[in-house]
Enzyme design. Structure first.
Site, PDB file in Angstrom:
ATOM      1  CG  ASN A 134      -6.187   6.488 -32.318  1.00  0.00           C
ATOM      2  OD1 ASN A 134      -5.099   5.723 -32.428  1.00  0.00           O
ATOM      3  ND2 ASN A 134      -6.096   7.576 -31.596  1.00  0.00           N
ATOM      4  CG  PHE A 138       3.195   3.567 -32.732  1.00  0.00           C
ATOM      5  CD1 PHE A 138       2.474   4.530 -32.364  1.00  0.00           C
ATOM      6  CD2 PHE A 138       3.913   3.076 -31.884  1.00  0.00           C
ATOM      7  CE1 PHE A 138       2.463   5.249 -31.267  1.00  0.00           C
ATOM      8  CE2 PHE A 138       4.201   3.689 -30.624  1.00  0.00           C
ATOM      9  CZ  PHE A 138       3.403   4.819 -30.155  1.00  0.00           C
ATOM     10  CB  SER A 201       0.489   5.256 -28.107  1.00  0.00           C
ATOM     11  OG  SER A 201      -0.468   4.197 -28.897  1.00  0.00           O
ATOM     12  CG  ASN A 203      -4.302   2.428 -29.833  1.00  0.00           C
ATOM     13  OD1 ASN A 203      -5.274   1.907 -29.300  1.00  0.00           O
ATOM     14  ND2 ASN A 203      -4.249   3.847 -30.156  1.00  0.00           N
ATOM     15  CB  THR A 204       2.322   0.331 -29.030  1.00  0.00           C
ATOM     16  OG1 THR A 204       2.088   0.905 -30.199  1.00  0.00           O
ATOM     17  CG2 THR A 204       3.351  -0.467 -28.751  1.00  0.00           C
ATOM     18  CE  LYS A 233       0.767  12.795 -27.172  1.00  0.00           C
ATOM     19  NZ  LYS A 233       0.389  13.216 -28.380  1.00  0.00           N
ATOM     20  CG  ASN A 262      -1.005   9.592 -26.414  1.00  0.00           C
ATOM     21  OD1 ASN A 262      -2.018   9.492 -27.367  1.00  0.00           O
ATOM     22  ND2 ASN A 262       0.164   9.091 -26.829  1.00  0.00           N
TER      23      ASN A 262
HETATM   24  C1  LIG Z   1      -5.967   8.932 -35.097  1.00  0.00           C
HETATM   25  C2  LIG Z   1      -4.919   9.432 -34.116  1.00  0.00           C
HETATM   26  C3  LIG Z   1      -3.759   9.038 -33.996  1.00  0.00           C
HETATM   27  C4  LIG Z   1      -2.686   9.500 -33.154  1.00  0.00           C
HETATM   28  N1  LIG Z   1      -1.218   9.112 -33.009  1.00  0.00           N
HETATM   29  C5  LIG Z   1      -0.524   9.322 -32.240  1.00  0.00           C
HETATM   30  C6  LIG Z   1       0.884   9.068 -32.244  1.00  0.00           C
HETATM   31  O1  LIG Z   1       1.333   8.332 -33.185  1.00  0.00           O
HETATM   32  N2  LIG Z   1       1.725   9.647 -31.309  1.00  0.00           N
HETATM   33  C7  LIG Z   1       1.078  10.323 -30.380  1.00  0.00           C
HETATM   34  O2  LIG Z   1       1.835  10.623 -29.270  1.00  0.00           O
HETATM   35  N3  LIG Z   1      -0.152  10.567 -30.146  1.00  0.00           N
HETATM   36  C8  LIG Z   1      -1.198  10.218 -30.937  1.00  0.00           C
HETATM   37  N4  LIG Z   1      -2.393  10.593 -30.869  1.00  0.00           N
HETATM   38  C9  LIG Z   1      -2.619  11.231 -29.928  1.00  0.00           C
HETATM   39  C10 LIG Z   1      -2.741  12.899 -30.437  1.00  0.00           C
HETATM   40  O3  LIG Z   1      -1.487  13.217 -30.548  1.00  0.00           O
HETATM   41  C11 LIG Z   1      -3.121  13.761 -28.980  1.00  0.00           C
HETATM   42  O4  LIG Z   1      -2.508  13.618 -27.777  1.00  0.00           O
HETATM   43  C12 LIG Z   1      -4.644  13.557 -28.708  1.00  0.00           C
HETATM   44  O5  LIG Z   1      -5.600  13.148 -29.943  1.00  0.00           O
HETATM   45  C13 LIG Z   1      -5.237  14.527 -27.826  1.00  0.00           C
HETATM   46  O6  LIG Z   1      -5.473  15.691 -28.438  1.00  0.00           O
HETATM   47  P1  LIG Z   1      -7.116  16.032 -29.131  1.00  0.00           P
HETATM   48  O7  LIG Z   1      -8.191  15.722 -27.922  1.00  0.00           O
HETATM   49  O8  LIG Z   1      -7.040  17.561 -29.462  1.00  0.00           O
HETATM   50  O9  LIG Z   1      -7.080  15.277 -30.347  1.00  0.00           O
HETATM   51  C14 LIG Z   1      -3.046  10.324 -32.001  1.00  0.00           C
HETATM   52  C15 LIG Z   1      -4.564  10.794 -32.041  1.00  0.00           C
HETATM   53  C16 LIG Z   1      -5.350  10.316 -33.081  1.00  0.00           C
HETATM   54  C17 LIG Z   1      -6.774  10.668 -32.979  1.00  0.00           C
END
Ligand SMILES: Cc1cc2nc3c(=O)[nH]c(=O)nc-3n(C[C@H](O)[C@H](O)[C@H](O)COP(=O)(O)O)c2cc1C
Length: 365
Positions: A134, A138, A201, A203-204, A233, A262
């Site tokens: 992704n 934000f 993140s 992406n910022t 985090k 993350n």
């Molecule tokens: C579409 C998407 C959006 C996410 N947005 C955020 C976010 O806004 N803030 C954040 O700390 N992590 C964000 N994450 C990361 C997740 O919280 C998590 O740390 C990451 O996906 C790893 O866990 P997983 O392997 O179970 O997905 C996002 C992940 C995905 C897939």
């Protein structure tokens, strides 16, 4: 609720989740949020996912293995599995998500001002790898609107603690980032159960670059006594030395704990953050590095790549007090918590543990 009914409901929900995966990823996500929102309606609670809550309760209960965990600053929760940040960015579906059995959840990332995020498409599925990439950036409704939504819900945090993932607006200069964190914190100070500062993140632009011991110290100085309620985090892409310095700084300045981790930054097949199965090893590595520094003294929430209950065990054994999932929810569907709890119990039993608490840190023994 009979076993037959449970399996019917969960099978239908599983079919629904499979159908969703035939739709473009972000559209499917929006549909899922709408269903969960409808499920939250007071006049017909549980309409979309009948039977999920009892099924999770059955999976979590039982005298044989005790799944309860105590997380400092969050409380005692019936099992370790929470929902990671980014799924319910705008706090639209809290009631429905709690009904699916998550023991705690993070909404957001929330930034002070609403922002649209990056242009679409910005979410991609790779089912063969059980991963997602992704670059959302934000996208969210902003602190004022989201905190009003949470207040209107009058949420009972004892039933399921809801925390806020704190971000900075894209247009905020790095030098002003802490002001953004303070604004979001302030907006939610009476309605959220815990706070996670997101320095990770991919992406910022410039956000990850803020993750330095000096910046961690500046956050603590700005937040004062409120630092005790703040988690941080981090990302999984740092070297061991850099990461361990950050862990030390987090402990020295009295933060609540660490959320690890993350997504993993990738450039192809799409630029963005990779989540799901390929992330597990990287995220587990940071848990091991963190343990080398704190030996269990700094509370840690494990996130990243857990697709089965066995993967949850790996995080607990490496010193996570609780865990959070996102990608396995997408691939395994709405019954994921019940399924993963059953698998976790099986894994604990197989290894001779009677509780999650007993397995905590056992990898390092
Ligand atoms: C579409 C998407 C959006 C996410 N947005 C955020 C976010 O806004 N803030 C954040 O700390 N992590 C964000 N994450 C990361 C997740 O919280 C998590 O740390 C990451 O996906 C790893 O866990 P997983 O392997 O179970 O997905 C996002 C992940 C995905 C897939």
């Amino acid at each position: 609720m009979t076993h037959l009914q449970e399996s019917w409901f969960s099978r239908i929900a599983g079919q629904g989740a499979r159908m969703l995966r035939t739709l473009p990823p972000e559209f499917a996500h929006d549909v899922a949020i709408r269903c969960l929102e409808a499920d939250s309606l007071a006049w017909f609670p549980g309409a979309c996912f009948p039977g999920a809550a009892p099924d999770v309760a059955a999976a979590a209960s039982g005298p044989d293995v005790d799944l309860r965990v105590s997380v400092p600053g969050i409380g005692t929760i019936p099992h370790p599995v929470g929902l990671a940040a980014g799924f319910d960015k705008n706090a639209r579906a809290i009631r429905g998500l709690a009904r699916l059995g998550f023991s705690h959840m993070e909404i957001g990332a929330v930034t002070p001002l609403a922002q649209p995020g990056n242009p679409r498409p910005r979410l991609f599925r790779y089912p063969a790898d059980e991963s997602l990439i992704n670059r959302m950036g934000f996208n969210n409704d902003g602190a004022e609107m989201i905190s009003a939504r949470l207040r209107a819900l009058a949420w009972n945090h004892e039933s399921c603690p809801v925390g806020v993932n704190i971000g900075k607006n894209k247009d905020t200069a790095a030098s002003e980032a802490i002001d953004d964190f303070l604004k979001v914190h302030d907006a939610f100070k009476d309605s959220a159960s815990f706070f996670v500062v997101n320095l990770s993140s991919p992406n910022t632009p410039g956000l990850r670059e803020l993750a330095s011991p000096a910046f961690v110290e500046r956050i603590a100085a700005a937040f004062g006594p409120r630092t005790r309620g703040l988690w941080i985090k981090f990302d999984p892409d740092m070297s061991r030395d850099v990461f361990q310095e950050l862990v030390r700084a987090t402990g020295d300045h009295g933060f609540a704990g660490l959320v690890l981790t993350n997504t993993h930054r990738v450039a192809s097949p799409q630029a963005g953050g990779q989540s799901g199965a390929p992330l597990a090893a990287l995220s587990n590595r940071t848990l091991e590095w963190a343990w080398e520094v704190h030996r269990g003294a700094i509370p840690t929430i494990g996130v990243g790549g857990m697709m089965t209950g066995r993967d949850i065990f790996d995080k607990i054994a490496r010193g996570s007090r609780a865990v959070q999932i996102y990608t396995s929810f997408v691939y395994r569907g709405p019954w994921v918590v019940a399924m993963m709890l059953r698998e976790l119990k099986e894994e604990l039993r197989r290894r001779g543990f009677h509780s999650v608490a007993e397995a905590f840190g056992s990898y390092h023994a």
